[in-house]
Write a protein that holds these residues in place. Structure first.
Motif, PDB file in Angstrom:
ATOM      1  N   VAL A 131       9.599   9.186  -1.596  1.00  0.00           N
ATOM      2  CA  VAL A 131       8.415   9.553  -2.398  1.00  0.00           C
ATOM      3  C   VAL A 131       7.816   8.195  -3.035  1.00  0.00           C
ATOM      4  CG1 VAL A 131       7.836  10.879  -4.352  1.00  0.00           C
ATOM      5  CG2 VAL A 131       9.334  11.765  -2.852  1.00  0.00           C
ATOM      6  N   TYR A 132       8.572   7.251  -3.673  1.00  0.00           N
ATOM      7  CA  TYR A 132       8.312   6.093  -4.444  1.00  0.00           C
ATOM      8  C   TYR A 132       7.562   5.407  -3.313  1.00  0.00           C
ATOM      9  CZ  TYR A 132      11.476   7.273  -8.240  1.00  0.00           C
ATOM     10  OH  TYR A 132      11.983   7.794  -9.302  1.00  0.00           O
ATOM     11  N   TRP A 133       7.915   5.255  -2.243  1.00  0.00           N
ATOM     12  CA  TRP A 133       7.506   4.369  -1.173  1.00  0.00           C
ATOM     13  C   TRP A 133       6.053   4.776  -0.564  1.00  0.00           C
ATOM     14  CZ3 TRP A 133       7.775  -0.565   0.436  1.00  0.00           C
ATOM     15  CH2 TRP A 133       7.560  -0.882   1.612  1.00  0.00           C
ATOM     16  N   ARG A 134       6.032   6.266  -0.560  1.00  0.00           N
ATOM     17  CA  ARG A 134       4.679   6.934  -0.018  1.00  0.00           C
ATOM     18  C   ARG A 134       3.460   6.819  -1.175  1.00  0.00           C
ATOM     19  NH1 ARG A 134       8.348  11.165   2.156  1.00  0.00           N
ATOM     20  NH2 ARG A 134       8.631  10.924   4.157  1.00  0.00           N
ATOM     21  N   GLU A 135       4.126   6.949  -2.250  1.00  0.00           N
ATOM     22  CA  GLU A 135       3.396   6.881  -3.641  1.00  0.00           C
ATOM     23  C   GLU A 135       2.525   5.457  -3.601  1.00  0.00           C
ATOM     24  OE1 GLU A 135       1.871   9.072  -6.287  1.00  0.00           O
ATOM     25  OE2 GLU A 135       2.445  10.314  -4.661  1.00  0.00           O
ATOM     26  N   SER A 136       3.214   4.407  -3.384  1.00  0.00           N
ATOM     27  CA  SER A 136       2.687   3.106  -3.270  1.00  0.00           C
ATOM     28  C   SER A 136       1.828   2.684  -2.372  1.00  0.00           C
ATOM     29  CB  SER A 136       3.848   2.187  -3.530  1.00  0.00           C
ATOM     30  OG  SER A 136       4.614   2.135  -2.059  1.00  0.00           O
ATOM     31  N   ALA A 137       1.999   3.542  -1.165  1.00  0.00           N
ATOM     32  CA  ALA A 137       1.195   3.326  -0.146  1.00  0.00           C
ATOM     33  C   ALA A 137      -0.145   4.182  -0.411  1.00  0.00           C
ATOM     34  CB  ALA A 137       1.948   3.937   1.086  1.00  0.00           C
ATOM     35  N   ALA A 138      -0.204   5.254  -0.851  1.00  0.00           N
ATOM     36  CA  ALA A 138      -1.303   5.978  -1.216  1.00  0.00           C
ATOM     37  C   ALA A 138      -2.124   5.229  -2.324  1.00  0.00           C
ATOM     38  CB  ALA A 138      -0.819   7.253  -1.631  1.00  0.00           C
ATOM     39  N   GLY A 139      -1.414   4.397  -3.437  1.00  0.00           N
ATOM     40  CA  GLY A 139      -1.893   3.719  -4.238  1.00  0.00           C
ATOM     41  C   GLY A 139      -2.770   2.593  -3.644  1.00  0.00           C
ATOM     42  N   ILE A 140      -2.351   1.991  -2.643  1.00  0.00           N
ATOM     43  CA  ILE A 140      -2.704   0.843  -2.133  1.00  0.00           C
ATOM     44  C   ILE A 140      -3.958   1.278  -1.313  1.00  0.00           C
ATOM     45  CG2 ILE A 140      -2.495  -0.856  -0.125  1.00  0.00           C
ATOM     46  CD1 ILE A 140       0.477  -1.025  -1.239  1.00  0.00           C
ATOM     47  N   ALA A 141      -3.966   2.458  -0.520  1.00  0.00           N
ATOM     48  CA  ALA A 141      -4.961   2.894   0.308  1.00  0.00           C
ATOM     49  C   ALA A 141      -6.235   3.349  -0.784  1.00  0.00           C
ATOM     50  CB  ALA A 141      -4.496   4.173   0.937  1.00  0.00           C
ATOM     51  N   ASN A 142      -5.915   3.649  -2.055  1.00  0.00           N
ATOM     52  CA  ASN A 142      -6.848   3.926  -2.931  1.00  0.00           C
ATOM     53  C   ASN A 142      -7.304   2.984  -3.758  1.00  0.00           C
ATOM     54  OD1 ASN A 142      -7.619   7.018  -1.952  1.00  0.00           O
ATOM     55  ND2 ASN A 142      -5.524   6.987  -2.362  1.00  0.00           N
ATOM     56  N   ASN A 143      -6.752   2.047  -3.623  1.00  0.00           N
ATOM     57  CA  ASN A 143      -6.714   0.811  -4.718  1.00  0.00           C
ATOM     58  C   ASN A 143      -6.628   1.262  -6.148  1.00  0.00           C
ATOM     59  OD1 ASN A 143      -7.196  -1.892  -5.586  1.00  0.00           O
ATOM     60  ND2 ASN A 143      -9.388  -1.881  -5.630  1.00  0.00           N
TER      61      ASN A 143
END
Length: 523
Positions: A131-143
């Motif tokens: 979950v942490y890993w996916r959340e960080s990836a989503a944050g990167i995608a949305n800056n």
């Protein structure tokens, strides 16, 4: 009035002409091939430790003799000797059991992190970690900065074994202009997993970006030394060489800048004092700096060896050199000719010159409790040399020294600058020094135990080494934290029996020297 103005103009023209001539001289010398011979007047180096006094100077009051060991201390000493014998015989578990019996727990309590095997695959994470890993990836995608950093911080704290988490976290911090925090993340991760090449490579890159080229070079070279069979070993060797060349190029650039400034201050000195020694000493010192730290070390060591009547006893010098060279072999820097010298003085003191020349007092052997403690002292001083601390002080302090010589209390200002700067380097030397003694096969707490020994002696007097290398409980606590956090083994070779034999030999040498000294008149 016109005559006065004309006189001033003539004087200014003369000063400018003198300055231009001096500038041409030094630029010619800097651009010319470096001469092979030693310069006539070597510069004086501010070392990171306080050198002992010359023999012909008035000696300081000597510290009191250490009290004899108690029965309990003697019993402890015998157990350490037995543990060392088992360790050398390859009976490591039996030796460790004895070491644990006699070594007291650290004074500072730490919660050591659980050391799990490193994982590189996202699919090996627990559901929460994913979950942490996916959340960080989503944050990167949305800056979204908070959505990136918060889950990554939780990820590396809760799952430090997941190497990609550290790498992504450090990269994100750099992107948000937080390079120091990024480097801290990589430092912590690489201390937990020093054999993970991707972590070390990222750390080397971050250090280079922070213009810490020497530290980057050492990190790369130490990976090669600790992992000679790694398929990337040659790549890390190249990285080490590249960063070392960047460091040398930076230093040469600094020296060129200081060279011109030194000529200016030399001309200023002539105008202020009427002495021509200012510009010539600036030129001589700059030429010496341009030749490099190895040349400085050789030159000043030659002076030091003439200044102090070094101990020539082959058994003592071989002992110190053996320990020193064992540490050199794991230090990761082989562009110096490392030499170790023993001065026949009783204080616990040591100092390092640029270029691998290290001097210790005989008192450092007489007052330490084991070979591991002495190795800690040598490793600390060796670290100052390997990290080019002394050379950095010389190159950066050279201009200051030339300016402040014309000011009231100028020399004191220069010395204060050097002392303050060296104290900032102490933790680096403690950190690398501890790693060196571990890599050299000694107990990890050798340097820490040396600081405890110094603290005990400080009750009666302040050792010279401690006066220039800040100590105290804070220093001991830092070293204990370093050892615990790095999971370094403190239940390894101490080297007590041989050290006791060398102590007796050194004490007799010091006693013989003292009996041969002429008595002071009136005493």
């Amino acid at each position: 009035m016109k005559r006065t103005r004309k006189s001033l103009l003539l004087a200014l023209r003369w000063v400018l002409l003198s300055f231009t001539t001096s500038l041409l001289i030094i630029l010619t010398q800097l651009l010319a091939p470096v001469p092979a011979q030693e310069p006539a007047a070597p510069i004086i180096v501010e070392t990171t430790s306080t050198p002992p006094k010359a023999q012909d100077e008035e000696t300081e009051p000597q510290p009191p003799e250490l009290p004899a060991l108690s029965p309990e201390e003697l019993a402890r000493q015998q157990k350490l000797i037995a543990a060392d014998q088992l360790f050398l015989a390859g009976k490591i578990s039996e030796a460790e059991k004895l070491y644990r019996e006699v070594k007291e727990p650290f004074t500072t309590k730490f919660t050591e992190p659980e050391r799990k095997a490193a994982i590189l695959d996202f699919n090996q994470l627990s559901p929460a970690g994913k979950v942490y890993w996916r959340e960080s990836a989503a944050g990167i995608a949305n800056n979204l900065q908070t959505r990136i950093i918060v889950p990554l911080q939780l990820l590396v704290e809760q799952y430090p074994e997941f190497i990609p988490g550290h790498l992504r976290f450090a990269e994100v911090l750099k992107q948000y202009d937080r390079p120091k925090e990024a480097l801290d993340v990589l430092e912590r991760a690489s201390s937990l997993y020093p054999h993970e090449s991707s972590l070390i490579q990222a750390k080397v890159t971050a250090l280079a970006e922070a213009e810490k080229w020497m530290e980057a070079s050492l990190a790369a070279r130490q990976f090669t030394l600790l992992n000679p069979n790694n398929p990337q070993a040659s790549e890390f060797t190249n990285l080490a060489d590249q960063n070392l060349n960047s460091f040398k190029s930076h230093v040469r650039s600094e020296i060129r800048g200081n060279a011109i400034a030194n000529v200016i201050t030399g001309a200023l000195g002539y105008a202020v004092t009427g002495s021509i020694l200012g510009p010539f000493s600036a030129i001589d010192s700059t030429i010496m700096l341009f030749r490099g730290e190895a040349a400085i070390g050789e030159s000043v060591a030659t002076q030091a060896k003439k200044h102090w009547n070094l101990i020539a006893d082959e058994t003592v010098t071989a002992y110190v050199n053996e320990i020193g060279q064992k540490l050199v072999n794991v230090a990761g820097r082989n562009d110096f000719n490392y030499e170790f010298f023993v001065i026949p003085q009783e204080e616990l003191n040591a100092f390092a010159l640029p270029g691998g020349k290290i001097f210790i007092n005989a008192g450092a052997i007489a007052k330490t409790n084991s070979e591991a403690e002495l190795a800690g002292l040598l490793a600390h001083e060796l670290s100052h040399t390997v990290l080019s601390h002394g050379f950095q002080l010389v190159t950066q302090g050279n201009l200051i020294a030339n300016i402040t010589q014309y000011l009231p209390l100028g020399r004191n200002i220069s010395q204060l600058f050097a002392l303050n700067y060296s104290r900032e380097m102490e933790r680096q030397a403690d950190n690398l020094g501890t790693r060196l003694i571990v890599a050299g096969g000694y107990a990890a707490d050798g340097l820490r135990n040396l600081m405890v020994t110094l603290e005990k002696e400080q009750k009666n007097f302040i050792p010279l080494w401690l006066s220039s290398h800040p100590g105290g409980s804070e220093r001991v606590s830092y070293l204990e934290n370093l050892i615990s956090r790095g999971n370094y083994n403190r239940y390894a070779y101490e080297g007590v029996e041989r050290h006791i034999e060398l102590q007796a030999r050194v004490k007799q040498l010091l006693k013989d020297k003292k009996s041969q000294e002429p008595k002071k008149s009136g005493s």
